[in-house]
Design a protein around this motif. Structure first.
Motif, short mmCIF file in Angstrom:
data_model
loop_
_atom_site.label_atom_id
_atom_site.label_comp_id
_atom_site.label_asym_id
_atom_site.label_seq_id
_atom_site.Cartn_x
_atom_site.Cartn_y
_atom_site.Cartn_z
N ILE A 82 0.83 -1.19 0.00
CA ILE A 82 0.00 0.00 0.00
C ILE A 82 0.87 1.26 0.00
CG2 ILE A 82 -0.17 0.01 2.53
CD1 ILE A 82 -3.11 0.93 2.22
N HIS A 83 0.41 2.28 -0.70
CA HIS A 83 0.95 3.65 -0.63
C HIS A 83 2.36 3.83 -1.16
CE1 HIS A 83 -2.69 4.51 1.33
NE2 HIS A 83 -2.32 4.36 2.59
N GLY A 84 2.93 2.86 -1.84
CA GLY A 84 4.24 3.04 -2.44
C GLY A 84 5.38 2.85 -1.48
N PHE A 85 6.48 3.60 -1.70
CA PHE A 85 7.71 3.41 -0.93
C PHE A 85 8.14 4.66 -0.17
CE2 PHE A 85 7.78 0.55 -4.58
CZ PHE A 85 8.02 -0.68 -3.97
N GLY A 86 7.71 5.82 -0.63
CA GLY A 86 8.19 7.05 -0.02
C GLY A 86 7.83 7.21 1.44
N TRP A 87 6.66 6.69 1.84
CA TRP A 87 6.20 6.90 3.22
C TRP A 87 6.97 6.09 4.25
CZ3 TRP A 87 1.92 3.73 5.70
CH2 TRP A 87 1.84 2.45 5.15
N LEU A 88 7.75 5.10 3.79
CA LEU A 88 8.45 4.21 4.72
C LEU A 88 9.97 4.39 4.68
CD1 LEU A 88 6.33 0.98 4.13
CD2 LEU A 88 6.19 2.57 6.06
N THR A 89 10.43 5.54 4.18
CA THR A 89 11.86 5.78 4.12
C THR A 89 12.17 7.21 4.52
OG1 THR A 89 13.82 5.54 2.69
CG2 THR A 89 11.88 6.55 1.71
N GLN A 90 13.42 7.50 4.84
CA GLN A 90 13.84 8.85 5.14
C GLN A 90 13.90 9.69 3.86
OE1 GLN A 90 17.35 9.32 7.52
NE2 GLN A 90 16.94 7.50 8.76
N TRP A 91 13.61 10.98 4.00
CA TRP A 91 13.76 11.93 2.91
C TRP A 91 14.90 12.87 3.24
CZ3 TRP A 91 9.86 13.05 -1.19
CH2 TRP A 91 8.92 12.02 -1.31
N ARG A 92 15.61 13.29 2.20
CA ARG A 92 16.74 14.20 2.37
C ARG A 92 16.27 15.64 2.25
NH1 ARG A 92 21.09 15.96 -1.26
NH2 ARG A 92 19.97 14.93 -2.96
N VAL A 93 16.78 16.51 3.09
CA VAL A 93 16.44 17.92 3.02
C VAL A 93 17.30 18.58 1.94
CG1 VAL A 93 16.33 20.10 4.26
CG2 VAL A 93 15.81 17.97 5.46
N ILE A 94 16.67 19.05 0.87
CA ILE A 94 17.39 19.73 -0.21
C ILE A 94 17.59 21.19 0.13
CG2 ILE A 94 17.35 20.33 -2.66
CD1 ILE A 94 17.77 17.36 -2.07
N SER A 95 16.57 21.82 0.67
CA SER A 95 16.66 23.22 1.10
C SER A 95 15.57 23.49 2.11
CB SER A 95 16.54 24.17 -0.10
OG SER A 95 15.26 24.04 -0.71
N ALA A 96 15.81 24.48 2.95
CA ALA A 96 14.81 24.85 3.95
C ALA A 96 15.00 26.32 4.30
CB ALA A 96 14.94 23.99 5.20
N ASP A 97 13.89 27.06 4.31
CA ASP A 97 13.88 28.46 4.68
C ASP A 97 12.78 28.66 5.70
OD1 ASP A 97 14.44 31.16 4.72
OD2 ASP A 97 14.49 31.37 2.54
N ASN A 98 12.48 29.89 6.03
CA ASN A 98 11.45 30.17 7.02
C ASN A 98 10.08 29.68 6.58
OD1 ASN A 98 13.28 31.39 8.75
ND2 ASN A 98 12.92 33.44 7.90
N ASP A 99 9.81 29.76 5.26
CA ASP A 99 8.46 29.45 4.78
C ASP A 99 8.42 28.44 3.63
OD1 ASP A 99 9.60 31.10 2.93
OD2 ASP A 99 8.06 32.65 3.00
N VAL A 100 9.58 27.91 3.23
CA VAL A 100 9.64 26.94 2.13
C VAL A 100 10.65 25.86 2.47
CG1 VAL A 100 10.09 26.54 -0.32
CG2 VAL A 100 9.04 28.68 0.40
N ALA A 101 10.30 24.60 2.17
CA ALA A 101 11.24 23.49 2.35
C ALA A 101 11.08 22.51 1.19
CB ALA A 101 11.03 22.78 3.68
N VAL A 102 12.18 21.90 0.78
CA VAL A 102 12.17 20.91 -0.29
C VAL A 102 12.83 19.64 0.24
CG1 VAL A 102 12.93 20.33 -2.63
CG2 VAL A 102 12.30 22.70 -2.06
N LEU A 103 12.12 18.52 0.10
CA LEU A 103 12.61 17.21 0.54
C LEU A 103 12.70 16.28 -0.67
CD1 LEU A 103 10.33 16.64 3.69
CD2 LEU A 103 12.45 17.98 3.52
N GLU A 104 13.64 15.33 -0.60
CA GLU A 104 13.83 14.42 -1.74
C GLU A 104 13.98 12.98 -1.27
OE1 GLU A 104 16.33 15.42 -5.34
OE2 GLU A 104 17.59 13.85 -4.46
#
Length: 288
Positions: A82-104
């Motif tokens: 169910i639900h693929g693979f992304g929900w059961l693994t760690q994500w890497r922080v690509i960038s993070a600011d006060n109001d925006v964040a990108v995870l991979e």
């Protein structure tokens, strides 16, 4: 943990736990259920990638390729992954600011034969919150692809959910689709009643417009605007719980095994990217 804020909105992210959302508030009030335990199933929201919901017994064919995926529901003997693979693994922080964040999340290939890259972008403003999820096919062959979001919402006796859809899938005991009940026009399947009057765990098709959740006893509501390529909404209203789920997704349950032309499943060519999003906007309810 990453903490974002803008205007009246606050968002907490937990990249290590499935790239999940830990909490989202507006004026100090919870819009999503705040993470309440150690499991990914205890979070406020998590991404669905590269497919949504269940694949029957984890088996399907893509051309001449036979795919077999192991069951993966935490703490369950459910045979359907169910639900693929992304929900059961760690994500890497690509960038993070006060109001925006990108995870991979980068999947190298394995039982799912296609390597892929998934990115989540979370952006807050004074007007609301936007969640974006992108899936890039890194393999050399076409890949079946589906995306979605799995938010959990607080629920009390008066909570109302409004979503206009034409169809409701009828499921078997394993929550796999059996038949589609369709109306002539998109309708509110709850007819304005509190969300708890119906115990469902199924998908609604052909969404029209935004989704709405109102908490009359709390004095405010939430508008959820999914992108047009999220035409299906999975709704889960478990008995006796203080939460329910409204999940904008791109395809029906077990779409990889469906022969329907409008299952919603995408075929992503090598190097191509599928992107979906949803926006949250909170508002006070007018006093009658």
């Amino acid at each position: 943990m990453l903490n974002l804020a803008a205007g009246d909105y606050q968002l907490a992210l937990d990249p290590r736990r499935g790239g999940s959302v830990a909490a989202m508030t507006w004026r100090g009030e919870a819009l999503l259920r705040t993470t309440c335990g150690p499991s990914i199933l205890d979070t406020a929201c998590f991404p669905l990638v590269p497919f949504s919901n269940r694949i029957a017994n984890g088996k399907f064919k893509m051309g001449c390729l036979e795919v077999c995926i192991a069951a993966n529901m935490p703490g369950s003997d459910d045979p359907h992954p169910i639900h693929g693979f992304g929900w059961l693994t760690q994500w890497r922080v690509i960038s993070a600011d006060n109001d925006v964040a990108v995870l991979e999340h980068h999947y190298q290939g394995g039982e799912w034969p296609w390597p892929y890259r998934a990115r989540q972008t979370f952006a807050l403003s004074a007007e609301g919150a936007t969640f974006m999820l992108a899936l890039e096919n890194l393999s050399g062959t076409p890949m079946p692809a589906g995306l979605g979001f799995h938010p959990y919402f607080p629920r009390d006796a008066d909570t109302r959910y409004l979503g206009l859809h034409r169809g409701e899938w009828k499921n078997n005991l394993d929550c796999l689709p059996v038949s589609l009940d369709e109306k002539q026009k998109a309708a509110d399947w709850w007819q304005g009643s509190p969300v708890g009057i119906r115990l469902v765990d199924t998908a609604y098709t052909s969404r029209e417009g935004a989704l709405q959740i109102n908490w009359p006893s709390r004095g405010f509501g939430l508008t959820i605007t999914p992108s047009d390529n999220l035409p299906i909404t999975v709704v889960y209203t478990p008995e006796g719980e203080e939460y329910f789920c409204v999940e904008p997704v791109s395809h029906m349950t077990d779409a990889v095994n469906s022969t329907l032309p409008d299952s919603g499943l995408h075929c992503l060519e090598p190097g191509a990217t599928l992107t979906v999003s949803m926006q949250f906007t909170a508002h006070t309810l007018s006093q009658k």
